[in-house]
Design a protein around this motif. Sequence first.
Motif, PDB file in Angstrom:
ATOM      1  N   MET A 130       0.794  -1.198   0.068  1.00  0.00           N
ATOM      2  CA  MET A 130       0.167  -0.079   0.053  1.00  0.00           C
ATOM      3  C   MET A 130       1.003   1.011   0.573  1.00  0.00           C
ATOM      4  O   MET A 130       1.965   1.413   0.514  1.00  0.00           O
ATOM      5  CB  MET A 130      -0.887  -0.169   1.435  1.00  0.00           C
ATOM      6  N   ARG A 131       0.272   2.316  -1.137  1.00  0.00           N
ATOM      7  CA  ARG A 131       0.900   3.584  -0.960  1.00  0.00           C
ATOM      8  C   ARG A 131       0.265   4.484  -1.255  1.00  0.00           C
ATOM      9  O   ARG A 131      -1.013   4.363  -1.758  1.00  0.00           O
ATOM     10  CB  ARG A 131       2.016   3.373  -1.110  1.00  0.00           C
ATOM     11  N   VAL A 132       0.661   6.147  -0.114  1.00  0.00           N
ATOM     12  CA  VAL A 132      -0.370   6.859  -0.343  1.00  0.00           C
ATOM     13  C   VAL A 132      -0.074   7.690  -1.578  1.00  0.00           C
ATOM     14  O   VAL A 132       1.749   8.159  -2.332  1.00  0.00           O
ATOM     15  CB  VAL A 132      -0.592   8.091   0.376  1.00  0.00           C
ATOM     16  N   VAL A 133      -0.714   7.934  -2.735  1.00  0.00           N
ATOM     17  CA  VAL A 133      -0.170   8.734  -4.035  1.00  0.00           C
ATOM     18  C   VAL A 133      -0.240   9.871  -4.051  1.00  0.00           C
ATOM     19  O   VAL A 133       0.134  10.470  -5.000  1.00  0.00           O
ATOM     20  CB  VAL A 133      -1.856   7.527  -4.759  1.00  0.00           C
ATOM     21  N   SER A 134      -2.010  10.274  -3.798  1.00  0.00           N
ATOM     22  CA  SER A 134      -2.229  11.747  -3.124  1.00  0.00           C
ATOM     23  C   SER A 134      -2.207  12.220  -2.599  1.00  0.00           C
ATOM     24  O   SER A 134      -3.841  11.094  -1.985  1.00  0.00           O
ATOM     25  CB  SER A 134      -2.485  12.799  -5.320  1.00  0.00           C
ATOM     26  N   SER A 135      -2.718  13.642  -1.761  1.00  0.00           N
ATOM     27  CA  SER A 135      -3.656  13.895  -0.737  1.00  0.00           C
ATOM     28  C   SER A 135      -3.576  15.582  -0.697  1.00  0.00           C
ATOM     29  O   SER A 135      -3.072  16.223  -1.183  1.00  0.00           O
ATOM     30  CB  SER A 135      -2.583  13.353   0.487  1.00  0.00           C
ATOM     31  N   THR A 136      -5.043  15.608  -0.458  1.00  0.00           N
ATOM     32  CA  THR A 136      -5.315  17.277  -0.776  1.00  0.00           C
ATOM     33  C   THR A 136      -6.018  17.156   0.255  1.00  0.00           C
ATOM     34  O   THR A 136      -7.245  16.608   0.990  1.00  0.00           O
ATOM     35  CB  THR A 136      -5.532  17.488  -2.416  1.00  0.00           C
ATOM     36  N   SER A 137      -5.946  18.629   1.294  1.00  0.00           N
ATOM     37  CA  SER A 137      -7.048  19.363   2.580  1.00  0.00           C
ATOM     38  C   SER A 137      -8.064  19.726   1.790  1.00  0.00           C
ATOM     39  O   SER A 137      -8.000  20.839   0.809  1.00  0.00           O
ATOM     40  CB  SER A 137      -6.189  19.984   3.079  1.00  0.00           C
ATOM     41  N   VAL A 138      -8.878  19.478   2.338  1.00  0.00           N
ATOM     42  CA  VAL A 138     -10.319  20.129   1.614  1.00  0.00           C
ATOM     43  C   VAL A 138     -11.085  21.012   3.112  1.00  0.00           C
ATOM     44  O   VAL A 138     -12.120  21.344   3.208  1.00  0.00           O
ATOM     45  CB  VAL A 138     -11.408  19.409   1.104  1.00  0.00           C
ATOM     46  N   GLU A 150      -9.866  17.628   7.648  1.00  0.00           N
ATOM     47  CA  GLU A 150     -10.796  16.525   5.947  1.00  0.00           C
ATOM     48  C   GLU A 150      -9.366  16.496   5.306  1.00  0.00           C
ATOM     49  O   GLU A 150      -9.316  18.262   4.820  1.00  0.00           O
ATOM     50  CB  GLU A 150     -11.463  16.793   5.655  1.00  0.00           C
ATOM     51  N   LYS A 151      -9.383  15.620   4.623  1.00  0.00           N
ATOM     52  CA  LYS A 151      -8.584  15.189   3.492  1.00  0.00           C
ATOM     53  C   LYS A 151      -9.512  14.721   2.700  1.00  0.00           C
ATOM     54  O   LYS A 151      -9.970  13.492   3.280  1.00  0.00           O
ATOM     55  CB  LYS A 151      -7.182  14.427   3.782  1.00  0.00           C
ATOM     56  N   VAL A 152      -8.849  14.581   1.573  1.00  0.00           N
ATOM     57  CA  VAL A 152      -8.946  13.700   0.061  1.00  0.00           C
ATOM     58  C   VAL A 152      -7.704  12.475   0.071  1.00  0.00           C
ATOM     59  O   VAL A 152      -6.740  13.970  -0.339  1.00  0.00           O
ATOM     60  CB  VAL A 152     -10.019  14.044  -1.374  1.00  0.00           C
ATOM     61  N   VAL A 153      -7.680  11.628  -0.316  1.00  0.00           N
ATOM     62  CA  VAL A 153      -6.716  10.879  -0.536  1.00  0.00           C
ATOM     63  C   VAL A 153      -6.850  10.013  -1.422  1.00  0.00           C
ATOM     64  O   VAL A 153      -7.825   8.925  -1.529  1.00  0.00           O
ATOM     65  CB  VAL A 153      -5.948   9.953   1.188  1.00  0.00           C
ATOM     66  N   ILE A 154      -5.730   9.706  -2.191  1.00  0.00           N
ATOM     67  CA  ILE A 154      -5.778   8.448  -2.655  1.00  0.00           C
ATOM     68  C   ILE A 154      -4.646   7.607  -1.923  1.00  0.00           C
ATOM     69  O   ILE A 154      -3.554   8.049  -2.034  1.00  0.00           O
ATOM     70  CB  ILE A 154      -5.923   8.987  -4.717  1.00  0.00           C
ATOM     71  N   VAL A 155      -5.086   6.260  -2.300  1.00  0.00           N
ATOM     72  CA  VAL A 155      -3.972   5.415  -1.740  1.00  0.00           C
ATOM     73  C   VAL A 155      -3.896   4.074  -3.097  1.00  0.00           C
ATOM     74  O   VAL A 155      -5.568   4.014  -3.383  1.00  0.00           O
ATOM     75  CB  VAL A 155      -4.415   5.246  -0.167  1.00  0.00           C
ATOM     76  N   GLN A 194     -13.056  12.062  12.645  1.00  0.00           N
ATOM     77  CA  GLN A 194     -13.451  10.933  13.215  1.00  0.00           C
ATOM     78  C   GLN A 194     -13.451   9.182  12.325  1.00  0.00           C
ATOM     79  O   GLN A 194     -13.647   8.441  13.109  1.00  0.00           O
ATOM     80  CB  GLN A 194     -15.198  10.981  13.964  1.00  0.00           C
ATOM     81  N   GLN A 195     -13.206   9.667  11.046  1.00  0.00           N
ATOM     82  CA  GLN A 195     -14.110   7.761  10.107  1.00  0.00           C
ATOM     83  C   GLN A 195     -12.528   8.415   9.155  1.00  0.00           C
ATOM     84  O   GLN A 195     -12.805   9.548   8.626  1.00  0.00           O
ATOM     85  CB  GLN A 195     -15.171   8.361   9.852  1.00  0.00           C
ATOM     86  N   VAL A 196     -12.912   7.126   8.344  1.00  0.00           N
ATOM     87  CA  VAL A 196     -12.509   7.387   6.901  1.00  0.00           C
ATOM     88  C   VAL A 196     -13.333   5.813   5.913  1.00  0.00           C
ATOM     89  O   VAL A 196     -14.348   5.620   6.600  1.00  0.00           O
ATOM     90  CB  VAL A 196     -10.769   6.017   6.969  1.00  0.00           C
ATOM     91  N   SER A 197     -14.514   7.203   5.082  1.00  0.00           N
ATOM     92  CA  SER A 197     -14.934   6.967   3.768  1.00  0.00           C
ATOM     93  C   SER A 197     -14.646   6.399   2.690  1.00  0.00           C
ATOM     94  O   SER A 197     -13.744   7.459   1.840  1.00  0.00           O
ATOM     95  CB  SER A 197     -16.216   8.301   3.969  1.00  0.00           C
ATOM     96  N   ALA A 198     -14.755   5.697   2.213  1.00  0.00           N
ATOM     97  CA  ALA A 198     -14.462   5.720   0.716  1.00  0.00           C
ATOM     98  C   ALA A 198     -15.489   5.795  -0.766  1.00  0.00           C
ATOM     99  O   ALA A 198     -16.651   5.741  -0.323  1.00  0.00           O
ATOM    100  CB  ALA A 198     -14.334   3.707   0.001  1.00  0.00           C
ATOM    101  N   LEU A 199     -14.416   6.935  -1.079  1.00  0.00           N
ATOM    102  CA  LEU A 199     -15.415   7.637  -1.745  1.00  0.00           C
ATOM    103  C   LEU A 199     -15.551   6.807  -3.559  1.00  0.00           C
ATOM    104  O   LEU A 199     -16.603   6.794  -4.137  1.00  0.00           O
ATOM    105  CB  LEU A 199     -15.384   8.965  -2.108  1.00  0.00           C
ATOM    106  N   SER A 200     -14.478   6.101  -4.116  1.00  0.00           N
ATOM    107  CA  SER A 200     -14.178   5.578  -5.107  1.00  0.00           C
ATOM    108  C   SER A 200     -13.079   4.577  -5.719  1.00  0.00           C
ATOM    109  O   SER A 200     -12.161   4.074  -4.048  1.00  0.00           O
ATOM    110  CB  SER A 200     -14.288   6.842  -6.026  1.00  0.00           C
ATOM    111  N   GLN A 201     -13.575   4.141  -6.624  1.00  0.00           N
ATOM    112  CA  GLN A 201     -12.083   2.625  -6.785  1.00  0.00           C
ATOM    113  C   GLN A 201     -12.147   2.671  -8.029  1.00  0.00           C
ATOM    114  O   GLN A 201     -12.830   3.003  -9.100  1.00  0.00           O
ATOM    115  CB  GLN A 201     -12.905   2.050  -6.159  1.00  0.00           C
ATOM    116  N   MET A 202     -11.018   2.681  -8.617  1.00  0.00           N
ATOM    117  CA  MET A 202     -10.140   2.544  -9.535  1.00  0.00           C
ATOM    118  C   MET A 202      -9.156   1.855 -10.685  1.00  0.00           C
ATOM    119  O   MET A 202      -8.239   1.711  -9.156  1.00  0.00           O
ATOM    120  CB  MET A 202     -10.003   3.931 -10.487  1.00  0.00           C
TER     121      MET A 202
END
Length: 140
Positions: free
Chosen positions: A60-68, A72-77, A91-99
Amino acid sequence: MSDVSQTPPVALGAASDSLMSLALLGKTALALGLVVACVFVCGWLLRRIGTRPLVPGQIMRVVSSTSVGQREKVVIVEVQGKWLVLGVTAQQVSALSQMDAPPAPAEGSAPLAGNTFAERLASALKRNIQRTPDKPENPS
């Protein structure tokens, strides 16, 4: 008759010693402030460091991360050839999308033109040389 030679000596260096102590205190405070500023700058830089390549054995690796937001962040792993887009809050980590992850460039392939600093510098120098008009020679 009073003897003038028995008057106590006046301390002339007392004021200069006080100024020297104050200057030393100011230098020490400035040095401390500089060290604290360096610590904050290093911490900020460490948070902003880009992605690191996937090392063998790492799944596993973090591809990109940006603060919103503030927390709060949106992270691509990347996990086993898949990219997961995650929403991360305090409080939590939510899956937004997968590709599927895009294919990695081949090892022997040349980088894109202008992608490296050396290539960009060379192209900038070429442009500047072409833009500079030739100086007329002295006819004497």
